[in-house]
Motif scaffolding. Structure first.
Motif, PDB file in Angstrom:
ATOM      1  N   ALA A  25       0.831  -1.206   0.000  1.00 58.36           N
ATOM      2  CA  ALA A  25       0.000   0.000   0.000  1.00 58.36           C
ATOM      3  C   ALA A  25       0.867   1.258   0.000  1.00 58.36           C
ATOM      4  N   GLU A  26       1.927   1.266   0.819  1.00 54.07           N
ATOM      5  CA  GLU A  26       2.823   2.424   0.864  1.00 54.07           C
ATOM      6  C   GLU A  26       3.571   2.588  -0.460  1.00 54.07           C
ATOM      7  N   ALA A  27       4.026   1.464  -1.026  1.00 48.82           N
ATOM      8  CA  ALA A  27       4.743   1.512  -2.300  1.00 48.82           C
ATOM      9  C   ALA A  27       3.834   2.023  -3.417  1.00 48.82           C
ATOM     10  N   ALA A  28       2.587   1.576  -3.417  1.00 53.45           N
ATOM     11  CA  ALA A  28       1.624   2.037  -4.428  1.00 53.45           C
ATOM     12  C   ALA A  28       1.373   3.533  -4.282  1.00 53.45           C
ATOM     13  N   THR A  29       1.300   3.993  -3.040  1.00 55.90           N
ATOM     14  CA  THR A  29       1.096   5.423  -2.784  1.00 55.90           C
ATOM     15  C   THR A  29       2.263   6.237  -3.309  1.00 55.90           C
TER      16      THR A  29
ATOM     17  N   VAL B 279      -1.688  23.897   5.662  1.00 55.17           N
ATOM     18  CA  VAL B 279      -1.874  22.907   6.725  1.00 55.17           C
ATOM     19  C   VAL B 279      -1.101  21.627   6.440  1.00 55.17           C
ATOM     20  N   LYS B 280      -0.265  21.639   5.383  1.00 54.39           N
ATOM     21  CA  LYS B 280       0.554  20.467   5.075  1.00 54.39           C
ATOM     22  C   LYS B 280       1.798  20.476   5.956  1.00 54.39           C
ATOM     23  N   SER B 281       2.294  19.279   6.269  1.00 57.29           N
ATOM     24  CA  SER B 281       3.514  19.156   7.072  1.00 57.29           C
ATOM     25  C   SER B 281       4.615  18.550   6.214  1.00 57.29           C
ATOM     26  N   ALA B 282       5.863  18.713   6.646  1.00 56.74           N
ATOM     27  CA  ALA B 282       7.007  18.191   5.900  1.00 56.74           C
ATOM     28  C   ALA B 282       7.683  17.064   6.658  1.00 56.74           C
ATOM     29  N   GLU B 283       6.903  16.049   7.030  1.00 51.19           N
ATOM     30  CA  GLU B 283       7.449  14.874   7.693  1.00 51.19           C
ATOM     31  C   GLU B 283       8.035  13.913   6.659  1.00 51.19           C
ATOM     32  N   ARG B 284       8.943  13.023   7.117  1.00 51.70           N
ATOM     33  CA  ARG B 284       9.585  12.055   6.232  1.00 51.70           C
ATOM     34  C   ARG B 284      10.180  12.773   5.023  1.00 51.70           C
TER      35      ARG B 284
ATOM     36  N   LEU C  35       4.498  19.022 -13.677  1.00 59.03           N
ATOM     37  CA  LEU C  35       3.666  19.665 -12.654  1.00 59.03           C
ATOM     38  C   LEU C  35       3.905  19.032 -11.287  1.00 59.03           C
ATOM     39  N   PRO C  36       3.724  19.780 -10.205  1.00 61.79           N
ATOM     40  CA  PRO C  36       3.902  19.217  -8.860  1.00 61.79           C
ATOM     41  C   PRO C  36       2.814  18.209  -8.523  1.00 61.79           C
ATOM     42  N   VAL C  37       3.009  17.505  -7.429  1.00 63.50           N
ATOM     43  CA  VAL C  37       2.099  16.438  -7.007  1.00 63.50           C
ATOM     44  C   VAL C  37       0.699  16.980  -6.756  1.00 63.50           C
ATOM     45  N   ALA C  38      -0.298  16.232  -7.213  1.00 60.66           N
ATOM     46  CA  ALA C  38      -1.701  16.642  -7.074  1.00 60.66           C
ATOM     47  C   ALA C  38      -2.181  16.517  -5.632  1.00 60.66           C
ATOM     48  N   GLY C  39      -3.002  17.458  -5.224  1.00 60.75           N
ATOM     49  CA  GLY C  39      -3.528  17.455  -3.860  1.00 60.75           C
ATOM     50  C   GLY C  39      -4.471  16.313  -3.575  1.00 60.75           C
ATOM     51  N   ASN C  40      -5.174  15.800  -4.607  1.00 61.62           N
ATOM     52  CA  ASN C  40      -6.140  14.737  -4.349  1.00 61.62           C
ATOM     53  C   ASN C  40      -5.474  13.421  -3.953  1.00 61.62           C
ATOM     54  N   VAL C  41      -4.167  13.287  -4.221  1.00 59.98           N
ATOM     55  CA  VAL C  41      -3.451  12.077  -3.799  1.00 59.98           C
ATOM     56  C   VAL C  41      -3.445  11.988  -2.275  1.00 59.98           C
ATOM     57  N   TYR C  42      -3.293  13.134  -1.622  1.00 65.21           N
ATOM     58  CA  TYR C  42      -3.298  13.155  -0.158  1.00 65.21           C
ATOM     59  C   TYR C  42      -4.655  12.734   0.388  1.00 65.21           C
ATOM     60  N   ILE C  43      -5.719  13.216  -0.236  1.00 61.78           N
ATOM     61  CA  ILE C  43      -7.064  12.872   0.239  1.00 61.78           C
ATOM     62  C   ILE C  43      -7.282  11.360   0.195  1.00 61.78           C
TER      63      ILE C  43
ATOM     64  N   ALA D  33      -2.739   5.202   3.874  1.00 58.50           N
ATOM     65  CA  ALA D  33      -1.550   4.744   3.150  1.00 58.50           C
ATOM     66  C   ALA D  33      -0.530   5.882   3.043  1.00 58.50           C
ATOM     67  N   ALA D  34       0.292   6.035   4.067  1.00 58.81           N
ATOM     68  CA  ALA D  34       1.394   7.006   4.087  1.00 58.81           C
ATOM     69  C   ALA D  34       0.973   8.440   3.774  1.00 58.81           C
ATOM     70  N   PRO D  35      -0.068   8.963   4.433  1.00 57.99           N
ATOM     71  CA  PRO D  35      -0.499  10.328   4.117  1.00 57.99           C
ATOM     72  C   PRO D  35       0.535  11.392   4.464  1.00 57.99           C
ATOM     73  N   ALA D  36       1.367  11.152   5.510  1.00 53.40           N
ATOM     74  CA  ALA D  36       2.345  12.165   5.920  1.00 53.40           C
ATOM     75  C   ALA D  36       3.376  12.419   4.832  1.00 53.40           C
ATOM     76  N   ARG D  37       3.882  11.350   4.209  1.00 52.05           N
ATOM     77  CA  ARG D  37       4.892  11.556   3.173  1.00 52.05           C
ATOM     78  C   ARG D  37       4.269  12.130   1.891  1.00 52.05           C
ATOM     79  N   VAL D  38       2.989  11.850   1.673  1.00 50.14           N
ATOM     80  CA  VAL D  38       2.290  12.456   0.534  1.00 50.14           C
ATOM     81  C   VAL D  38       2.146  13.953   0.768  1.00 50.14           C
ATOM     82  N   SER D  39       1.746  14.316   1.980  1.00 44.17           N
ATOM     83  CA  SER D  39       1.592  15.724   2.343  1.00 44.17           C
ATOM     84  C   SER D  39       2.898  16.478   2.135  1.00 44.17           C
ATOM     85  N   ALA D  40       4.004  15.888   2.600  1.00 49.80           N
ATOM     86  CA  ALA D  40       5.313  16.522   2.450  1.00 49.80           C
ATOM     87  C   ALA D  40       5.702  16.639   0.984  1.00 49.80           C
ATOM     88  N   SER D  41       5.387  15.621   0.196  1.00 47.88           N
ATOM     89  CA  SER D  41       5.719  15.641  -1.231  1.00 47.88           C
ATOM     90  C   SER D  41       4.964  16.737  -1.961  1.00 47.88           C
TER      91      SER D  41
END
Length: 308
Positions: free
Chosen positions: A92-96, A216-221, A264-272, A279-287
């Motif tokens: 799941a994390e790898a797919a994310t 409201v995004k964080s830069a974890e991982r 283009l940068p990473v889409a916001g809907n991936v985080y949602i 599935a790894a929302p923190a690293r998506v948020s940081a990305s």
């Protein structure tokens, strides 16, 4: 490159305005959610219907173009998947992470920005990219995450994907426009004017919403997010450039739009979605945060290279 940077700067200034409003609390997360909903369901939908209804079928369905984008993206998707599995990440994390590496902010940023920078003819190629992202890669992502969570692949996973596609306003708007175009119908002037007025709100609204949501995004991982940002902003457009220009030999203008879209940068809907499935929302948020900031410079560089 400086001239292109200055052309893209107003778009990122709108994002910055949204970020400042969100960071100071002037624009609350709830307000951002409602603005995003307005843009997603109304303004962007109106823009997509109007654009697609005024394009020919050949401009909206080009199999070599979609094949070039699909295969170029799959190369990066597979690379990022392999790196994640080597790090012992779950499926799941790898797919994310793989989805992050190839899913750009085409709807909220790509359509308004690239159509203005590269011309109205860019709309058709951008829509085809959006369709590939939403139908193929979104399906792949959700199916892998659900299969990983359930321990096996269930038919219900495809039902969930189908339901999501059927209720996605961007997909439905493009389909509506395609049907209008295929029928040869002419949109009545009052309806066309209505769509134009409503659609014109998509660009400032979407860019402001992107910025406010980044507040409201964080830069974890950060180390993982840094790798995913590199994959999205550098490797993805490079791979797509090879398949577009060398392998499939796509029309130069369409190839230029494809490579610019891939940058283009990473889409916001991936985080949602990542948050929904855990599935790894923190690293998506940081990305999303890191890639959006860096794309101020990298996107201008890529557009300058493909226009050279």
């Amino acid at each position: 490159m400086l001239a292109i940077f200055l052309e893209t700067l107003p778009f990122f200034m709108l994002i910055g305005l949204g970020y400042g409003s969100g960071r100071t609390g002037f624009f609350t997360p709830e307000a951002t959610a409602y603005l995003s909903r307005f843009v997603f369901y109304f303004a962007l939908s109106a823009m997509l219907i109007r654009f697609s209804a005024n394009l020919s079928i050949d401009e909206l369905i080009n199999w070599p173009f979609m094949g070039a984008y699909l295969f170029g993206s799959l190369v990066i998707w597979g690379l990022v998947m392999a790196v994640a599995l080597i790090r012992k990440a779950s499926i799941a994390e790898a797919a994310t992470e793989s989805h992050v590496s190839i899913t750009g902010n085409t709807g909220f940023l790509g359509i308004p920005m690239l159509s203005m920078l590269l011309g109205a003819a860019a709309i058709g190629p951008i829509m085809m990219i959006l369709v590939v992202d939403l139908i193929f890669f979104m399906t792949l992502f959700v199916v892998l995450v659900l299969a990983s969570r359930d321990g096996r692949l269930r038919l219900s996973a495809f039902k969930i994907v189908a339901r999501g596609l059927a209720t996605n306003p961007m997909i439905m708007s493009i389909i509506t426009g395609v049907l209008i175009s295929a029928s040869g119908m002419h949109i009545p002037d009052p309806i066309n004017d209505f769509l134009e007025i409503l659609g014109s709100a998509a660009t400032p609204g979407a860019l402001f919403a992107i910025g406010a949501s980044l507040a409201v995004k964080s830069a974890e991982r950060v180390y993982v997010a840094g790798w995913l940002t590199f994959a999205k902003l550098v490797l993805h457009p490079a791979a797509v450039a090879v398949t577009a220009y060398v392998v499939f030999r796509i029309d130069p203008y369409a190839a230029m739009v494809m490579v610019a879209s891939a940058a283009l940068p990473v889409a916001g809907n991936v985080y949602i979605i990542a948050q929904h499935y855990g599935a790894a929302p923190a690293r998506v948020s940081a990305s999303i945060l890191i890639s959006t900031v860096l794309s101020i410079f990298t996107l201008s560089a890529v557009i300058a290279l493909v226009q050279f």
